[in-house]
Each structure stands twice: as structure tokens, then as C-alpha cells.
Write an enzyme that holds these catalytic residues in place. Structure first.
Site, PDB file in Angstrom:
ATOM      1  N   CYS A 126      -5.594   7.006  11.063  1.00  0.00           N
ATOM      2  CA  CYS A 126      -4.264   6.623  10.574  1.00  0.00           C
ATOM      3  C   CYS A 126      -3.270   6.467  11.719  1.00  0.00           C
ATOM      4  O   CYS A 126      -2.355   5.654  11.647  1.00  0.00           O
ATOM      5  CB  CYS A 126      -3.741   7.679   9.600  1.00  0.00           C
ATOM      6  SG  CYS A 126      -4.448   7.590   7.951  1.00  0.00           S
ATOM      7  N   GLU A 160      -1.220  -3.087   2.748  1.00  0.00           N
ATOM      8  CA  GLU A 160      -1.208  -1.804   3.454  1.00  0.00           C
ATOM      9  C   GLU A 160      -1.710  -1.899   4.895  1.00  0.00           C
ATOM     10  O   GLU A 160      -2.020  -0.880   5.520  1.00  0.00           O
ATOM     11  CB  GLU A 160      -2.033  -0.791   2.676  1.00  0.00           C
ATOM     12  CG  GLU A 160      -1.499  -0.507   1.277  1.00  0.00           C
ATOM     13  CD  GLU A 160      -0.235   0.343   1.277  1.00  0.00           C
ATOM     14  OE1 GLU A 160      -0.245   1.424   1.891  1.00  0.00           O
ATOM     15  OE2 GLU A 160       0.762  -0.076   0.665  1.00  0.00           O
ATOM     16  N   HIS A 208      -6.450   4.601   0.829  1.00  0.00           N
ATOM     17  CA  HIS A 208      -6.783   3.467   1.692  1.00  0.00           C
ATOM     18  C   HIS A 208      -8.290   3.486   1.962  1.00  0.00           C
ATOM     19  O   HIS A 208      -8.912   4.551   1.956  1.00  0.00           O
ATOM     20  CB  HIS A 208      -6.042   3.544   3.034  1.00  0.00           C
ATOM     21  CG  HIS A 208      -4.565   3.383   2.916  1.00  0.00           C
ATOM     22  ND1 HIS A 208      -3.669   4.185   3.597  1.00  0.00           N
ATOM     23  CD2 HIS A 208      -3.807   2.511   2.204  1.00  0.00           C
ATOM     24  CE1 HIS A 208      -2.439   3.820   3.305  1.00  0.00           C
ATOM     25  NE2 HIS A 208      -2.494   2.814   2.461  1.00  0.00           N
TER      26      HIS A 208
END
Length: 444
Positions: free
Chosen positions: A368, A174, A248
């Protein structure tokens, strides 16, 4: 030679919508079906980037991907003109169309894992695009992301590029959302922390939501980037955090230089992790800011995205600054904690609240939206694109966004071939503005 952290913010794409595609992302599920405002989203992102510039930070941008992704539709057997494929795909599977129209590439913390030159054996900055295998709509990004990064950071004496990991969800990667770096200063050797959600070949029965990053993927990237073994750490994310919606690690932890700011439930054994990080840092004293659940319940941390903030060392300020979404200010527990934090005299002295609601509704906060790269002045000079933000580029991008972006996109609009044409026209013009060349599939 001067070094700095450069934040490359993802530009929100023209097909930005709320399809609720990200299982385990509480905000994404909550806002599924709402109409989105892509124009507002891109302008909010540019305003955030410009705010960091105003603090003395070096700020760059990364482009969105071409959506709908026609190559994926062809790979699924759709034929005919572009418009015919879009119509046929929507009729056959609106869910598939929602996936190939996703604008999730705006969250560039997932774009790649980066090991800066001071940390690697060959003295180059290494890039590995994330395979994002856990979610279909993101798994189609890696190839184009790799092209873009190779243009921006040309392979050679300064930059090295690796292929995305193969192996599907067993090797799920990720990107930087599960990777932290600690250092005394950006140009000095640092310590890499890889956080994983599960082992590739284990049955993670303690997880309600998927652990997207696997330990084996993290170790593979560390091997490819050739970071020092005693300066590379691996730790499992607390299943309780994943089950609470921290899909995450950057939803429950953020770092900058020698400061680690995290929720006490982010890791299973935070005391041991603190000791391991300090041991790897040697003489550089770490500062750990652990937020207790009694002050900020894990649910509030996830809802507000307290930790999905940017923690920066702004040249214009003493101490570090948190760049926070306005949702933190609107959540009583997180607002009270941040107020106390900045008054405490610790390493974090400032808190700036910014409106990035178009991103937040899909589960992406300020952290993000950025891919951070430690770079020297010579590294920046060696870049192969027009991606570093200045007044001229900022104004150009604002004009571009207002020209090409709609102020409303609902799910049914994804069936409209006109939206596709508008999107491709915008992307074609953007590649010229950023001097990226023909990086998109529709341009080839």
C-alpha cells in the site's frame, strides 16, 4: 538503455490518526480510536524504503497532502481564519474533521494507475490519478495528487497525464491497488491486468462490503492509456475476498515480472485467469504461485497482509524477494507458508519482515505504501523533482520528521489549530526539500 522498477513510497503525514474511516477495511475498523504515532510512522516508512535501497532497488518518495484540507472546509461553507474554520468544523461535525484530516495519502498504491512506455501506443508513460470515489476522505485527494505527479513526471515526450475519472462511485477508481503488470523484463512490452469489484450499473447483491473498483472505470483507463487490446485483461475480484476484508486486489494478490502470487480465493475462476494471462504473455512463461485456503485461510491472509507485500527483483539477490509486514511472521499459518515457499526452489527465494505497524493498524501494508513505476535511466533523469532517495535525502527527511512530527495524535487532537500549523509548516518545508513548488492548496 537500462530499465528498472522504481518504488515511490508515500511519506506518512503529520496528522496520521486512527479514525476508522475506511468501511470494509478490517484493520481500520479494529483500531478506530487508538492514538497514533505519526513520527514513528514516517520513520518506519523511511526505514522500509531504505531497506529496499540496501538491496539495490531504486527508491523514491511521494509527499503527504496538506491536512486538514481547508479548501474542503470552505466548500462546506465554513468561513473565517484557518483556526476559526477548524474550531467551527470540529464543533459542527467531528466526523467531517476526521475526514479532512486523514493521512491516507500515505498509501500511494492508490494514488494513480500507471502504464509504462513499453505498453502504450505513443511510447509514453501514462498516469491517471485515482478518483477514490468510494471513500469521502480519499475522494478529496485527486486534484493535489495530479499536481504532484505532473511536477515529478513533467508532461512532454516521456510522460502523459490524464484527469481523474468523473462519475462518482459509478466510475470508482482505486488506482494501482487493482492493477498488475506482467512482463519478461521492465523495459519490454507487458500485459496489464485490471481487477474490478463490480460493474458500475449493477446491483452487486453478493457483496457485504463495497466493490470499490468498477469494471467501467478500469476499461476507461485502459482506453486512455492506449494499451494493446490483446495485452490488456479485465477480471472480477472474488466477492468472497471483498467480504473477507480484501477491499483492494492487492490485499489478496501481488505480481512482479512473470510471477503472480495470489490466494486461491482472490478470483472467481483462477484457472481461467491463469490461462488468459499466459495466452497474453505468449512465449514468456508465467509462474503462478497460488496459495490454497487449506494452508492460509482467507481471514489469515487479510489479517496478516501476506499478499499486501512487495514482490521485487533485487539486483543483489538471486530469485525474487517478498517484503512482508512483521504481522505475517507473527501469524502461524502465513509464517509456515512463507518458510515453505522460500525453501521450495520456486521463483520466490527470500522473505524480509519489516515493521510498518503504524500503517498496518489502519489497513496498509508494504505494498500500500508504494507506487511502482517502470522507468528507464533517461526517464529518471527527466524527473522534475528531488524525489529519488539517496543517503543525503534520507538523512534530510529523518531530521525533518523528527523536527516537525508529534509522537502522539488522538482523534481529539484534530481540533487543535496548533496541529494544523505544525502540519502546514512541515509540508511547506517538505516541498522545498523535494523541489515540488507550491503544490498544496494552502500555498496558493
Amino acid at each position: 538503455m537500462a530499465w528498472r522498477e522504481v518504488n515511490f513510497d508515500g511519506i506518512v503525514g503529520p496528522t496520521h490518526n486512527y479514525a476508522g474511516l475506511s468501511y470494509g477495511n478490517v484493520a481500520s475498523a479494529k483500531h478506530k480510536g487508538m492514538a497514533a504515532n505519526p513520527r514513528e510512522g514516517v520513520l518506519q516508512g523511511l526505514e522500509k524504503a531504505n531497506h529496499l535501497r540496501s538491496l539495490g532497488m531504486t527508491q523514491g518518495v511521494l509527499p503527504p497532502h496538506d491536512r486538514p484540507h481547508l479548501k474542503t472546509l470552505r466548500d462546506h461553507g465554513f468561513t473565517g481564519t484557518d483556526a476559526e474554520m477548524v474550531a467551527a468544523a470540529w464543533k459542527a461535525s467531528p466526523a467531517l474533521m476526521a475526514n479532512v484530516c486523514s493521512s491516507a495519502t500515505m498509501w500511494t498504491a492508490n494514488a494513480a494507475t500507471i502504464s509504462p512506455a513499453p505498453d502504450t501506443a505513443d511510447g509514453k508513460t501514462h498516469f491517471t490519478p485515482a478518483n477514490l470515489a468510494a471513500m469521502y476522505h480519499r475522494s478529496i485527494e485527486a486534484r493535489v495528487t495530479a499536481r504532484i505527479l505532473k511536477v515529478m513526471f513533467p508532461e512532454g515526450e516521456r510522460f502523459a497525464h490524464h484527469e481523474p475519472l468523473v462519475g462518482g462511485t459509478h466510475m470508482g477508481d482505486e488506482g494501482a491497488a487493482n492493477h498488475s503488470r506482467f512482463c519478461a523484463d521492465y523495459g519490454e512490452a507487458g500485459v496489464a491486468l485490471y481487477v474490478y469489484g463490480r460493474g458500475a450499473f449493477e446491483n452487486a447483491a453478493d457483496l457485504t462490503y463495497p466493490g470499490r473498483q468498477t469494471e467501467e472505470a478500469s476499461r476507461a483507463i485502459a482506453r486512455m492509456h492506449a494499451t494493446k487490446a490483446d495485452k490488456t485483461l479485465f477480471v472480477r475480484q472474488n466477492p468472497a475476498a471483498i467480504n473477507a476484508g480484501a477491499f483492494h486486489n492487492d490485499v489478496v494478490a501481488v505480481s512482479n515480472k512473470n510471477v503472480h502470487f495470489y490466494h486461491e480465493q482472490a478470483f472467481e475462476d483462477p484457472d481461467q485467469l491463469d490461462r488468459d494471462i499466459q495466452a497474453a504473455m505468449g512465449d514468456v512463461e508465467m509462474q503462478f504461485v497460488r496459495v490454497p485456503a487449506s494452508a492460509v485461510p482467507i481471514g489469515d491472509a487479510v489479517k496478516s497482509y501476506l499478499f499486501n507485500s512487495q514482490l521485487i527483483s533485487a539486483p543483489s539477490r538471486d530469485g525474487m524477494t517478498l517484503i512482508l509486514p512483521t504481522e505475517v511472521e507473527e501469524t502461524p499459518s502465513t509464517k509456515a507458508y512463507v518458510d515453505q515457499l522460500v525453501r521450495s526452489g520456486g521463483p520466490i527465494r527470500h522473505a524480509d519482515y519489516l515493521d510498518v505497524r503504524q500503517s498496518m493498524r489502519n489497513g496498509g501494508g508494504p505494498a500500500c505504501l508504494r507506487l511502482r513505476v517502470a522507468m528507464s535511466d533517461d526517464d529518471i533523469s527527466a524527473m522534475g523533482s528531488n524525489s529519488i532517495l539517496d543517503d543525503k535525502l534520507l538523512e534530510t527527511l529523518k531530521v525533518w520528521a523528527n523536527k516537525h512530527y508529534r509522537d502522539r495524535v488522538a482523534l481529539e487532537d484534530l481540533a487543535d489549530p496548533q496541529l494544523m500549523e505544525e502540519s502546514f509548516k512541515a509540508m511547506d518545508e517538505l516541498t522545498q526539500i523535494l523541489k515540488l513548488g507550491s503544490v498544496y492548496d494552502f500555498q496558493r
